[in-house]
Design a protein around this motif. Structure first.
Motif, mmCIF file in Angstrom:
data_model
loop_
_atom_site.group_PDB
_atom_site.id
_atom_site.type_symbol
_atom_site.label_atom_id
_atom_site.label_comp_id
_atom_site.label_asym_id
_atom_site.label_seq_id
_atom_site.Cartn_x
_atom_site.Cartn_y
_atom_site.Cartn_z
ATOM 1 N N SER A 1 51.987 31.887 38.843
ATOM 2 C CA SER A 1 51.217 32.142 39.390
ATOM 3 C C SER A 1 50.207 32.773 38.408
ATOM 4 O O SER A 1 50.995 32.237 37.127
ATOM 5 C CB SER A 1 51.514 33.750 40.058
ATOM 6 O OG SER A 1 51.972 34.779 38.514
ATOM 7 N N THR A 2 49.221 32.464 38.736
ATOM 8 C CA THR A 2 47.828 32.226 37.881
ATOM 9 C C THR A 2 46.501 33.851 38.347
ATOM 10 O O THR A 2 46.855 33.622 39.350
ATOM 11 C CB THR A 2 47.133 30.971 38.125
ATOM 12 O OG1 THR A 2 46.384 31.346 36.528
ATOM 13 C CG2 THR A 2 46.811 31.216 39.085
ATOM 14 N N THR A 3 46.299 34.399 37.576
ATOM 15 C CA THR A 3 45.054 35.154 38.167
ATOM 16 C C THR A 3 44.268 34.512 37.584
ATOM 17 O O THR A 3 43.203 35.013 36.670
ATOM 18 C CB THR A 3 45.907 36.696 38.302
ATOM 19 O OG1 THR A 3 46.820 36.249 38.213
ATOM 20 C CG2 THR A 3 44.677 38.370 38.300
ATOM 21 N N LEU A 4 43.391 34.680 38.657
ATOM 22 C CA LEU A 4 41.210 34.820 38.552
ATOM 23 C C LEU A 4 40.373 35.812 38.693
ATOM 24 O O LEU A 4 40.781 37.294 39.481
ATOM 25 C CB LEU A 4 40.496 33.189 39.122
ATOM 26 C CG LEU A 4 41.956 32.930 39.063
ATOM 27 C CD1 LEU A 4 41.417 31.596 40.098
ATOM 28 C CD2 LEU A 4 41.629 31.874 37.567
ATOM 29 N N ARG A 5 39.763 36.626 37.391
ATOM 30 C CA ARG A 5 38.995 37.605 37.763
ATOM 31 C C ARG A 5 36.849 36.595 37.456
ATOM 32 O O ARG A 5 37.041 35.882 36.888
ATOM 33 C CB ARG A 5 39.486 38.441 36.565
ATOM 34 C CG ARG A 5 40.348 39.263 36.817
ATOM 35 C CD ARG A 5 41.355 40.206 35.592
ATOM 36 N NE ARG A 5 41.713 40.474 36.273
ATOM 37 C CZ ARG A 5 42.586 41.828 37.302
ATOM 38 N NH1 ARG A 5 41.062 42.235 37.920
ATOM 39 N NH2 ARG A 5 43.484 42.128 36.721
ATOM 40 N N PRO A 6 36.603 37.790 37.670
ATOM 41 C CA PRO A 6 35.580 37.590 37.414
ATOM 42 C C PRO A 6 34.867 37.130 36.126
ATOM 43 O O PRO A 6 34.960 37.810 35.163
ATOM 44 C CB PRO A 6 34.223 38.788 38.224
ATOM 45 C CG PRO A 6 35.048 39.802 39.088
ATOM 46 C CD PRO A 6 36.452 39.656 38.489
ATOM 47 N N ALA A 7 33.301 36.376 36.102
ATOM 48 C CA ALA A 7 33.083 35.825 35.145
ATOM 49 C C ALA A 7 32.306 36.699 34.414
ATOM 50 O O ALA A 7 32.144 38.014 34.684
ATOM 51 C CB ALA A 7 32.294 34.229 35.259
#
Length: 436
Positions: free
Chosen positions: A57-63
């Motif tokens: 799994s991978t997680t993306l957050r706001p820049a």
């Protein structure tokens, strides 16, 4: 033959049945153990023989705020951080983006293709069962700090799942970057076209204004020229009539002078002194009245009449004629019109276009490297897992033993009641003993 309806009912005493059942289960313990071990062995065999599945799994957050500052401060394209995260999430969930990544990396997905499967079939199975987008619960209020988008990938052994997932995330982000770059380019192009249109409209307005100004100046000059020419003709007629009147006056004066015998200029007092006696007489004449013209004498009057009759033009007699000629000469060349027609760079004369030019210059010099924009922050990269998530061998074996134990107990209870019924039927309702 014994009728079934005559078989006495089994005793309903719960205490006797309970102890009898427990005693029977104890005596059938080997059956229960055998069934338990058999089911547990089957579960263990399935756990060890089934293809293990792994999950990454991978997680993306706001820049970060500064990552999109240059783009947002351009005044051309606005992309808030939460919107950028949403757009990347939409790209990750896009069927077209996933299919593009699948086709662009056939070597990564080769182990997932089953014999006889087409690329489309392999992708459909991968898209439906293997990859999953994870988002916060929409029912819960999510602020910018807790916003995230996750991706999960389940895959069998011998597949580089971490490389697939990390590559797919980068591919989706790059795809969205290209979309932003394309949108920015189109917006700038449209804005420049709009500004060009406004400049063209300003040029057209300027040309119309210039033509109108030239037409106005020409009309004014033509009107002035016509008025001056009319005045000149009227003045010449006046001068000619004045000359004719003068000649008529001279004719009359000559006639009178001849009748009086005046050939030389004289005065009334001189004519009066001619009739008096000799002597020295000094006369002083004070007269504010104009002396009649015939006192000029016929010689002077005839000379003036001759000159008037020989005159070909009366223009010199009135300074207004020369003034009109000067004004007509000046009207031949309107320097204002010549100046308007000889302008080379007419854009410098356009009014209220400085903001348009400055905006065009700013847009043309706008240099935003969209391909280096961080649309999102990758909070967690996919890492190669240490163990599979399926099957959980110990849990499956324990579950198999539990199910086997319950199945063994159930079989032992069923066997007890079957043997008990058969014994009662054979002995007339009296059991011979507990089944072994």
């Amino acid at each position: 033959m014994t009728s079934i309806s005559r078989i006495p009912p089994v005793s309903q005493s719960s205490d006797i049945d309970f102890f009898a059942v427990v005693q029977s289960l104890w005596k059938q313990k080997f059956l229960i153990v055998a069934v338990t071990l058999a089911v547990g062995a089957a579960a263990g065999a399935y756990a060890f023989l089934t293809t293990p599945e792994y999950q990454v799994s991978t997680t993306l957050r706001p820049a970060a705020l500064n990552d999109l500052d240059a783009l947002n401060r351009s005044g051309v394209y606005s992309l808030p951080r939460e919107q950028a995260l949403t757009r990347v999430g939409a790209a990750l969930d896009s069927y077209d983006v996933r299919l593009g990544y699948f086709r662009a990396n056939p070597q990564l997905f080769a182990p997932l293709r089953m014999p006889g499967q087409t690329d489309e079939q392999a992708f459909e199975e991968f898209n439906r069962n293997s990859i999953k987008l994870v988002q916060p619960d929409p029912k819960k209020k999510v602020d910018l700090l807790s916003a995230y988008i996750g991706m999960e990938l389940r895959y069998p052994k011998n597949v580089d799942g971490d490389e697939i997932l990390n590559g797919f995330v980068k591919y989706a982000i790059e795809s969205e970057r290209q979309q932003v770059a394309s949108d920015l380019s189109v917006i700038i192009k449209n804005r420049l076209n709009e500004l060009d249109g406004k400049l063209d409209a300003a040029r057209a307005g300027y040309e119309a204004g210039k033509e109108s100004q030239i037409a106005t100046l020409l009309e004014k000059d033509n009107l002035t020229r016509a008025q001056l020419q009319d005045e000149l003709r009227a003045l010449r007629v006046q001068l000619k009539a004045r000359r004719a009147d003068r000649i008529a006056q001279l004719d009359e004066a000559i006639s009178i002078a001849r009748s009086l015998g005046l050939k030389k200029p004289s005065t009334p007092s001189a004519m009066a002194s001619e009739g008096e006696s000799g002597g020295n007489v000094i006369r002083t004449e004070v007269n504010n009245q104009q002396i009649p013209l015939y006192f000029m004498g016929t010689d002077a009057l005839e000379a003036e009449r001759k000159a008037l009759r020989q005159r070909t033009s009366d223009d010199f007699t009135d300074p207004r004629v020369a003034q009109i000629g000067k004004e007509l000469m000046l009207l031949k060349n309107n320097r204002r019109i010549e100046s308007l027609k000889q302008r080379e760079n007419e854009d410098v004369f356009l009014q209220n276009i400085e903001p348009l030019r400055s905006e065009m210059a700013r847009l043309k010099k706008l240099d935003i490297d969209v391909m280096r924009l961080n649309l999102v922050t990758i909070d967690q990269y996919a890492l190669e897992p240490l163990k599979p998530v399926w099957p959980k061998k110990s849990l499956m074996i324990l579950a198999g033993l539990a199910v086997g134990g319950m199945l063994g107990v159930l079989l032992a209870i069923i066997r007890y009641f079957v043997v008990l019924r058969m014994t009662k039927v054979a002995k007339g309702g009296e059991p011979l003993g507990n089944p072994q």
